[in-house]
Design an enzyme around this catalytic site. Structure first.
Site, short mmCIF file in Angstrom:
data_model
loop_
_atom_site.label_atom_id
_atom_site.label_comp_id
_atom_site.label_asym_id
_atom_site.label_seq_id
_atom_site.Cartn_x
_atom_site.Cartn_y
_atom_site.Cartn_z
N CYS A 187 0.81 -1.27 -0.05
CA CYS A 187 0.13 -0.01 -0.02
C CYS A 187 0.92 1.22 -0.14
CB CYS A 187 -0.85 -0.07 1.14
SG CYS A 187 -2.14 1.64 1.40
N CYS A 204 0.17 4.92 6.98
CA CYS A 204 -0.42 4.80 8.20
C CYS A 204 0.45 3.99 9.23
CB CYS A 204 -1.73 3.69 8.09
SG CYS A 204 -2.94 4.42 6.81
N CYS A 244 0.33 0.46 10.45
CA CYS A 244 -0.14 -0.70 9.33
C CYS A 244 1.21 -1.34 8.69
CB CYS A 244 -0.93 -0.17 8.42
SG CYS A 244 -1.82 -1.29 7.16
N CYS A 251 -16.11 -9.52 5.59
CA CYS A 251 -15.59 -8.16 5.32
C CYS A 251 -14.28 -8.45 4.51
CB CYS A 251 -15.05 -7.14 6.67
SG CYS A 251 -14.75 -5.65 6.25
N CYS A 274 -19.12 -6.86 3.48
CA CYS A 274 -18.57 -5.68 3.66
C CYS A 274 -17.28 -5.42 2.85
CB CYS A 274 -18.33 -5.50 5.41
SG CYS A 274 -17.41 -3.86 5.67
N CYS A 299 -19.65 1.50 8.22
CA CYS A 299 -18.77 0.88 9.32
C CYS A 299 -17.65 1.83 9.56
CB CYS A 299 -18.26 -0.54 8.97
SG CYS A 299 -17.48 -1.35 10.55
N ARG A 354 -18.49 -2.74 17.80
CA ARG A 354 -17.30 -4.00 17.65
C ARG A 354 -16.15 -4.01 18.32
NH1 ARG A 354 -17.02 -4.40 11.90
NH2 ARG A 354 -18.92 -5.57 12.02
#
Length: 330
Positions: free
Chosen positions: A54, A58, A61, A98, A130, A190, A262
């Protein structure tokens, strides 16, 4: 019955968050019992359909290409592989799958076409679908809706003021714009955050304030405990104290009484008693399965044993839709 409000002030949310812990849990548990079947827990399974590489930065991550982690980059999965994983998740008790792709944003190309096929295929299994694919345009959200997408995950992570410390490759407004595009397409939202990034209590309250003052609250609010990964800037962050997770869950339950809250990442570090406190405080959803994208998670059978001990039960898929349809027929 708790009133659903969208005009919360930060001062009100701060007062709730700082309530003595036992009183806070009691207040949240009371609201949870008024608004829903408190023993019913929605089970989701999270599948990384495209892993690593990616371009975002972040700080937490391992999928960011710029960090040196042990993560193995994997290309976009094939539709039949996803269907096999979805069936396995459904057999394990999950009502929602998801699918996460390590993209900055969705591009209108063959990969997106394949994701649309995945959405349609999993939807046909009577599972809620999702996706979390990064930033979305209005048109892309509409295409996902047409394919049968039930929900879209796009976390705020932290407060607007704190965001630039965690991520520099996109803005907070980019996050909010994607959520607006998802709403326009009539897809369930979400959106939640991560606790343990080095944020302040004020940042946590501010993030909850952003969510709780949306025109429509997110249908699902994930509260994640940071799982530090070696090779990322957050690798040395201390473990989040369980009382911080309980406070976040309880406060989310009180200010967004109808949302599914959640208990997400970080459960492998929690004891049964820790998780029981979170359920008591208003959590009514978990991710099940042995992985959360790329980090460890309790296995399905462990969670089913926990449900049995605590007297919890799995929520059926499409419950809100089925309820609304039944009410129309009456």
């Amino acid at each position: 019955m708790a009133e659903v409000r969208h005009n919360w002030s930060k001062a009100e949310i701060e007062e709730i968050y700082n309530t003595p812990l036992m009183d806070l849990i009691y207040q949240a548990a009371t609201i949870h019992r008024e608004n829903d079947d408190y023993a019913e827990v929605q089970i989701s399974s999270l599948l990384s359909i495209k892993t690593g590489g990616c371009p975002e930065d972040c700080s937490y991550c391992p999928q960011a290409a710029r960090y040196h982690t042990d993560l193995e980059v994997q290309a976009l999965m094939q539709v039949d592989q996803v269907v096999i994983a979805a069936k396995k998740a459904k057999e394990g008790g999950a009502s929602r799958l998801c699918m996460g792709a390590a993209w900055r944003e969705v591009r209108d190309n063959r990969d997106f076409d394949r994701v649309l096929e995945m959405v349609t295929a999993v939807n046909s299994l009577d599972m809620e679908v999702c996706c979390t694919l990064g930033m979305l345009t209005e048109n892309q959200a509409e295409r996902l809706a047409e394919a049968g997408l039930y929900a879209y995950n796009h976390n705020l992570d932290t407060s607007e003021d704190d965001y630039k410390r965690i991520i520099t490759t996109r803005s907070y407004d980019d996050r909010l714009d994607t959520i607006k595009n998802v709403r326009k397409a009539k897809i369930s939202v979400c959106s939640g955050g991560i606790v343990g990034l080095g944020e302040t209590t004020a940042d946590r309250i501010s993030m909850l304030h952003t969510l709780a003052t949306m025109t429509k609250h997110p249908e699902s609010v994930p509260i994640n405990a940071l799982v530090p990964v070696k090779g990322t800037p957050m690798e040395n962050q201390p473990r989040v104290p369980i009382q911080d997770m309980v406070r976040m869950i309880a406060t989310a339950r009180i200010v967004m009484p109808k949302s599914v809250v959640r208990l997400s990442a970080g459960r492998t570090e929690m004891s049964l008693a820790d998780q029981a406190l979170c359920f008591m405080a208003g959590a009514n959803s978990i991710f099940a399965g042995d992985k959360l994208l790329t980090t460890p998670n309790p296995a399905f059978n462990e969670d089913m044993q926990m449900f049995d001990i605590l007297g919890l039960k799995a929520r059926e898929s499409f419950k809100e839709h089925k309820k609304a349809t039944a009410e129309l027929q009456d």
